[in-house]
Structure formats: C-alpha cells, structure tokens
Design a protein around this motif. Structure first.
Motif, mmCIF file in Angstrom:
data_model
loop_
_atom_site.group_PDB
_atom_site.id
_atom_site.type_symbol
_atom_site.label_atom_id
_atom_site.label_comp_id
_atom_site.label_asym_id
_atom_site.label_seq_id
_atom_site.Cartn_x
_atom_site.Cartn_y
_atom_site.Cartn_z
ATOM 1 N N ASP A 1 1.236 -14.428 -1.586
ATOM 2 C CA ASP A 1 0.617 -14.079 -2.328
ATOM 3 C C ASP A 1 -0.228 -13.070 -2.424
ATOM 4 O OD1 ASP A 1 2.259 -16.477 -4.088
ATOM 5 O OD2 ASP A 1 0.476 -17.526 -3.185
ATOM 6 N N ILE A 2 -0.889 -12.838 -1.468
ATOM 7 C CA ILE A 2 -1.721 -11.453 -1.955
ATOM 8 C C ILE A 2 -1.252 -10.411 -1.214
ATOM 9 C CG2 ILE A 2 -3.558 -10.407 0.048
ATOM 10 C CD1 ILE A 2 -5.091 -12.847 -1.587
ATOM 11 N N SER A 3 -0.138 -9.637 -0.989
ATOM 12 C CA SER A 3 0.614 -9.090 -0.220
ATOM 13 C C SER A 3 1.310 -8.915 -1.444
ATOM 14 C CB SER A 3 1.600 -10.057 0.040
ATOM 15 O OG SER A 3 2.919 -8.899 1.455
ATOM 16 N N LYS A 4 1.605 -9.695 -2.612
ATOM 17 C CA LYS A 4 2.529 -9.445 -3.938
ATOM 18 C C LYS A 4 1.579 -8.321 -4.508
ATOM 19 C CE LYS A 4 4.991 -11.466 -7.298
ATOM 20 N NZ LYS A 4 4.622 -11.042 -8.806
ATOM 21 N N ALA B 1 6.863 2.454 9.515
ATOM 22 C CA ALA B 1 5.287 1.602 9.863
ATOM 23 C C ALA B 1 4.925 0.879 8.455
ATOM 24 C CB ALA B 1 4.833 2.918 9.638
ATOM 25 N N GLN B 2 4.314 0.661 8.871
ATOM 26 C CA GLN B 2 3.860 -1.029 7.502
ATOM 27 C C GLN B 2 2.564 -1.481 7.849
ATOM 28 O OE1 GLN B 2 5.894 -2.318 5.725
ATOM 29 N NE2 GLN B 2 8.122 -1.188 6.205
ATOM 30 N N PRO B 3 1.878 -2.070 7.185
ATOM 31 C CA PRO B 3 0.108 -2.014 6.573
ATOM 32 C C PRO B 3 -0.428 -3.300 7.507
ATOM 33 C CG PRO B 3 0.529 -2.055 5.015
ATOM 34 C CD PRO B 3 2.285 -1.857 4.978
ATOM 35 N N LYS C 1 6.031 -5.254 2.276
ATOM 36 C CA LYS C 1 6.451 -6.078 0.788
ATOM 37 C C LYS C 1 6.907 -7.211 1.228
ATOM 38 C CE LYS C 1 7.817 -4.302 -3.319
ATOM 39 N NZ LYS C 1 8.259 -3.605 -4.803
ATOM 40 N N ASP C 2 6.481 -8.267 0.143
ATOM 41 C CA ASP C 2 6.427 -9.894 -0.104
ATOM 42 C C ASP C 2 6.389 -10.248 0.807
ATOM 43 O OD1 ASP C 2 7.266 -8.846 -2.819
ATOM 44 O OD2 ASP C 2 9.291 -8.383 -2.223
#
Length: 643
Positions: free
Chosen positions: A267-270, A360-362, A425-426
């Motif tokens: 949920d934080i990611s969203k 790459a992703q955070p 994402k998600d």
C-alpha cells in the motif's frame, strides 16, 4: 547480523489498568524541589527530570493537539547544557495544512531568601527560524540559570495531520522521577499504540470514557523513577533501543461506515507511485533520453555500465544535504540547477540507468537518524531516503549518488539502517541494507632507531572501501579542520604531511617523523614498544554495565598495524616478543600478533578481523575480553643492546 530485536506491541483491551494514578495533574513546584542539591538515587547526574507530561488529544473536529509540560532540576549547570535551552519543530506541507504553536511558556525558578523566584522567558527571547522548506523551528534559552535552579516549559501544538504521532521516548540520559504518556482519541477514530522497549509502566489506564463532552478512548501510561539511559559506544542511534510510544491511525467509523487505514508495504508503494513527487518523477524518461554520452550506453558489461552512470551523476550533480523520499523541486529543476535532494539525485540516477538499458527500480528506507523501520507497522512518514537498485543474477545492486565517493553497493553510511524496501510499481520487498564487503585500515610505520634511542621514519594511514569513503567525505567537507584534528592526535614532531584520495578511492594520510620520546635508555640498553606510537593503553570496549544495544559497526573490517624497525648495525635485539593468535569460537573476531626478525630489522604486524557489521549485545563480553588481551599483548617491549 543481529537476528532479532525486542519489540512489544501492546494489545489494548478496554478496562485494563494497573495502580491508580491521576494523570494530567501537574504538581506545583515546591521549596523542596529547589532546595535539593543532588539526585537522591543518582548523585553524580547534572540534572533530573522532575515531571514530564506528553498529552495527545484527537477531537471530534478532526484536530490533534499535543500538549507538553516539562520540569527539570539543574544540579550542575555547566554540565547540563542540553537542558538549558529547547527547540520546537513545526511542519507545513505547503499545501494549505500546517502545525501551529500556542501557549508557549517557559520559566526558570530559583530559591531566593527562602522564596520562590520565577524568571520568565520573554516574547523577544523566543526565536523562530526556517529549518528547511517544510519545517520551522522555535528556539529559546532559559535565563538566570544557576546550580539548583528548576527550569520548566509548556506549550501546545495544533496539527491537522492525524495519521501518526511522533514517537515519545520514555528514557533519557538523565533520571526521570515521573513521566506520563497520554493519548485520548474521539471514539470514531481507531489508533494502534506501538510500544517498543523494555520498561513496564508503573501506572496504566486504558478504555472508553466520557471526556471533553464526548465519548473517547484513552491510552495512558505513567512511569516513576526511570533510570538514566547510559549511552553505549558502537551504537548508531541509541533511540532505537529506548522505550518509546507512538500512535498510528488504523481506522475511522463515521455514519456506520468503517474505513480501514491499516496498510501494508505494498500500500505504501501504491501511495508513493500516486504521489506526483515520486511516481510522476519516475516517469520523466523523456527528460534524460539524450543525456548520457554514447560511450557509456555502449559499454558491454552491465556492472561497469551502471558504475559509469553513477560516476556521471556524481560528477555533474550535487546533493543539497536534504534527505527525503519525494522530490522537492523536481527532476527538471535538478537538470537546470545541478543541485537537488536525495530523491531528486537518485531518481535521476534511476532514469539514467534505464536509459542505459538497465532495469533500475527505487529502494526506499529511513536513515539512521530517523530510526529503524518496522516491517509490521508500515509508515510512509518515516521514509526519507531513496536509492537506485537493479537485479543481476538474482542479486540486488544498490547505488546512491548523494555521495561523490560512493560505489555500487557502497552507499552513504547514513542509509545503512538494517533494511529497506525494494519498490517497483505495485510491489514491495524487504531487503537487507548493509555494506556487503570488508573495509580495511592499514597503519604502517617504517622506522630507523638511532644510537641515542631517537627514531625517524615514515608513517602511512590508509582506509579502504566504506572507511575510505567516510574519511574522504569528512576531508572534503573541511580540509583544514580535518588536517588539524588529525595532526592533534600525534604529540611528536613530523613533516611532509600529506592527505588525500588515491586513484583507487582509498584515502591516505602520511608523514615523516622524528622523535626521542619512544625509548627508555637504561645504561647500554634501549627499551621501547615495537609498535611505537601505534600502541594504545586503552580500548573502546570498556563498558562495565550489562550491554543493552547490539554492537553496530558500519562495515565488517580488518585493522592492520605493521611496524618495521631497523636498529644500528652494532646493536642486537633482546626480549623479542613471540607471535600469538586468539579468536572467538565462531571466528567472528580474530586477532593476530605476528613478529618477524631478520638481523637488525624487526617487524611486528597485528591484525584485528571482525567479520560482520552488527553483533548481538551478547557478544560484548567476548569483545571486551579479547580487546583486554590485545591491550596487554601490545604493551610488550623489546630491548636493543649494543654489541
């Protein structure tokens, strides 16, 4: 790595309470408070908290009020500086909602001719300043403070931000006679009380009550005679191990409609990806598509290509010293001004890695100053750092452009805070955030002893990997100050002093020296410690009380001291120490004292090997015992005798 930490999440049940106590009842200051000259239980402390009350009230109008009352006895004002002034931080989201300070009162009380004399902090003695774009600070200092004074402040903060409260620490470095935490909330609002630590409340009152003209749920905890929290060495943030309480909104019930605010890290990611200062910025690929030089994009090896992208950002953009999980002025502004916060630099790094065909992703996390994240209580408010990452052969590689000296998997030490969350994402996946390699320190002396017992030689101090990065950052921040502090450690003449980063990013300090203070002349014998000025009579694992916190180093490490001494040809060595080794049973800590002699040349090399960056508190006795033995072993002397 430490496998577990003690967390206690109170399961709140209506009607549960312990001994009776009247909360929110500030006592009057008394002659006895002012007449006392030292703490009864802790006579050596410079100050003592007599009374502290922290009261949170969430009302039916949708406002949260925080009311603070703090009263502190000053026994020794020269050593109680942390309690002679105070600052209050207020948040403004720059979107129309902000915190407001009111009813700020502060007094110094003294006993004068048998009467209580109060000195007020006047309006013009309270100073407001901007900390950054979102925070303002109100500061004041207590006037007329003497040994024996009592200082007191009280104030209210009104806030529209109901999601969570600050974490309130029950323990302090000075003793606390009484402290209370009171959280009263309108019945339709449901909060989880996150209780972390070992202290058990002396008084507790929880349940539903009619208060303030309505139905409220109350969570009240009082503590008497709290011992001072003794700071320990090798702890990165001691607040992580103090007892503390924090409230988090989990649900609302209005018009028979229940809305849950309980969230997961997904949920934080969203929420982050829906935030224009995070998710939208991560989609600004068009801004950077032609930014990287072609020779970087064409590099065939992914890791080398990623390192080249990191170097490009480090060379061309600068961190503004502000940590945040979201951007401030955005990527477009960063490209124009070349300066940005943590999120801006590392989101740009992510975009550029993608433009170089690296997926790459955070990774999001909290810095050590912000405190450890808890996997069971996701909190967006606690996040204040973004790093770049990518997967290769099922291994995570982490990058951080806020430091000019960082490398792949070697990010700023302030972000090495146990774990973070990989957030495509998600999705959200917890990963360990540690430096995976070993840092090393090499202290090398090559010396010649003269017939009169004086020494001359060369010394080099080299740090590698994360240690080298940390030292280099301190050096670049203020070269003159760094050099002065370094020189002050050595009490003998030296020359040809040099400092700086090497081509391989190690950092080295070196100098030539000459000294006549290392030797005791006993007739025809010259007696000296073969480690010369690298011998230390003390070590840092000297705590006598039971260890509370884990041992936290920023990196596993080796520390090597190597001293080579050449004596005159007409002298010989006597009483040469023997080589020795010892270690813990699991080899987590190893020590070697190696002695080699060839004619008139003696080399002593000592090596400490520590194989992890974090050890449970239970390891401390082993560390202390081994370092006690190291200190004794390294105290050995050698004799040079004229033939």
């Amino acid at each position: 790595m430490i496998k577990h930490l003690f967390y206690l999440l109170i399961l709140l049940q209506a009607g549960l309470f312990t001994a009776q106590n009247k909360f929110l009842n500030t006592p009057k200051i008394s002659d006895a408070d002012l007449a006392s000259v030292k703490s009864v239980k802790y006579p050596d402390v410079p100050a003592e908290i007599l009374y502290r009350s922290v009261h949170f009230l969430v009302d039916y109008d949708g406002y949260l009020t925080q009311e603070i009352v703090s009263r502190i006895k000053i026994y020794d004002k020269d050593n109680a500086g942390d309690y002679l002034d105070h600052q209050i931080s207020l948040y403004d989201n720059k979107k129309g909602s902000r915190e407001v300070l009111s009813n700020l009162k502060a007094f110094t009380y003294n006993l004068q001719d048998g009467k209580i004399e109060a000195t007020k902090v006047e309006r013009d003695e309270k100073y407001a300043s901007k900390e950054d774009k979102n925070y303002s600070i109100t500061k004041f200092a207590f006037p007329n403070v003497k040994d024996g004074s009592v200082v007191e402040y009280s104030y209210k903060i009104f806030t529209p931000f109901l999601g969570s409260t600050p974490r309130i620490l029950i323990e302090d470095k000075i003793p606390v006679k009484y402290i209370e935490y009171v959280f009263d909330t309108a019945k339709p609002l449901g909060y989880s009380i996150n209780y972390k630590g070992n202290l058990v409340p002396t008084f507790r009152d929880m349940g539903e009550k009619i208060l303030y003209g309505g139905e409220y749920k109350v969570y009240r905890f009082g503590y008497e005679n709290v011992a001072p929290y003794k700071e320990e060495k090798y702890v990165r943030n001691s607040d992580n191990y103090k007892t503390g309480i924090k409230a988090e909104l989990n649900s609302t019930l209005f018009n028979n409609q229940l809305k849950s605010y309980s969230i997961s890290w997904k949920d934080i990611s969203k929420r982050l990806y829906e935030n224009e200062n995070f998710g939208t910025e991560l989609n600004r690929n068009s801004l950077v598509k032609d930014l990287l030089p072609a020779d970087i994009k064409s590099m065939p090896v992914k890791l080398e290509r990623a390192r080249a992208v990191l170097r490009y950002v480090q060379k061309n953009y600068t961190w503004n010293k502000e940590d945040d999980v979201v951007t401030d002025k955005g990527i477009k502004n960063l490209l124009n001004t070349k300066v940005g916060n943590t999120a801006e630099l590392n989101i740009l790094l992510i975009l550029l890695l993608k433009s170089a065909d690296i997926d790459a992703q955070p990774i999001v996390l909290a810095t050590t100053r912000r405190g450890m994240l808890t996997d069971y209580l996701p909190s967006m408010a606690q996040l204040n750092f973004v790093a770049a990452s990518f997967l290769e052969n099922e291994n995570f590689f982490v990058l951080d452009a806020t430091s000019k000296q960082s490398d792949i998997n070697m990010i700023s030490p302030r972000a090495l805070n146990y774990f973070g969350f990989f957030m495509p994402k998600d999705d959200a996946k917890q990963i360990n955030i540690v430096f995976p390699e070993k840092s090393k320190t090499f202290l090398t002396v090559d010396a010649k002893m003269n017939a009169d017992g004086s020494f001359e030689g060369h010394f080099a101090d080299r740090d590698t990997k994360l240690f080298g990065m940390m030292v280099n950052e301190s050096y670049e921040e203020d070269k003159d100050k760094f050099a002065k502090n370094y020189k002050d450690e050595y009490k003998f003449p030296f020359s040809n002093f040099k400092q700086g980063a090497l081509e391989n990013r190690d950092f080295e300090s070196s100098f030539d020296f000459s000294a006549d203070t290392f030797t005791d002349v006993l007739g025809s014998k010259l007696v000296f410690n073969p480690l010369l000025f690298l011998y230390s009579q003390n070590h840092n694992f000297d705590q006598t009380e039971t260890r509370k916190a884990p041992l936290e180093f920023v990196s596993s490490f080796d520390r090597v001291k190597k001293v080579t001494i050449t004596i005159p040809d007409n002298y010989v060595f006597e009483n040469v120490p023997k080589s020795k080794k010892f270690r813990t049973e699991d080899n987590a800590l190893q020590y070697t004292y190696d002695v080699q002699q060839t004619g008139n040349k003696l080399t002593v090399e000592t090596t400490v090997k520590i194989d992890d960056s974090v050890f449970p508190a239970e390891y401390f006795p082993a560390f202390k015992q081994i370092y006690d033995n190291i200190t004794k072993l390294e105290a050995q002397v050698v004799t040079a005798v004229k033939k």
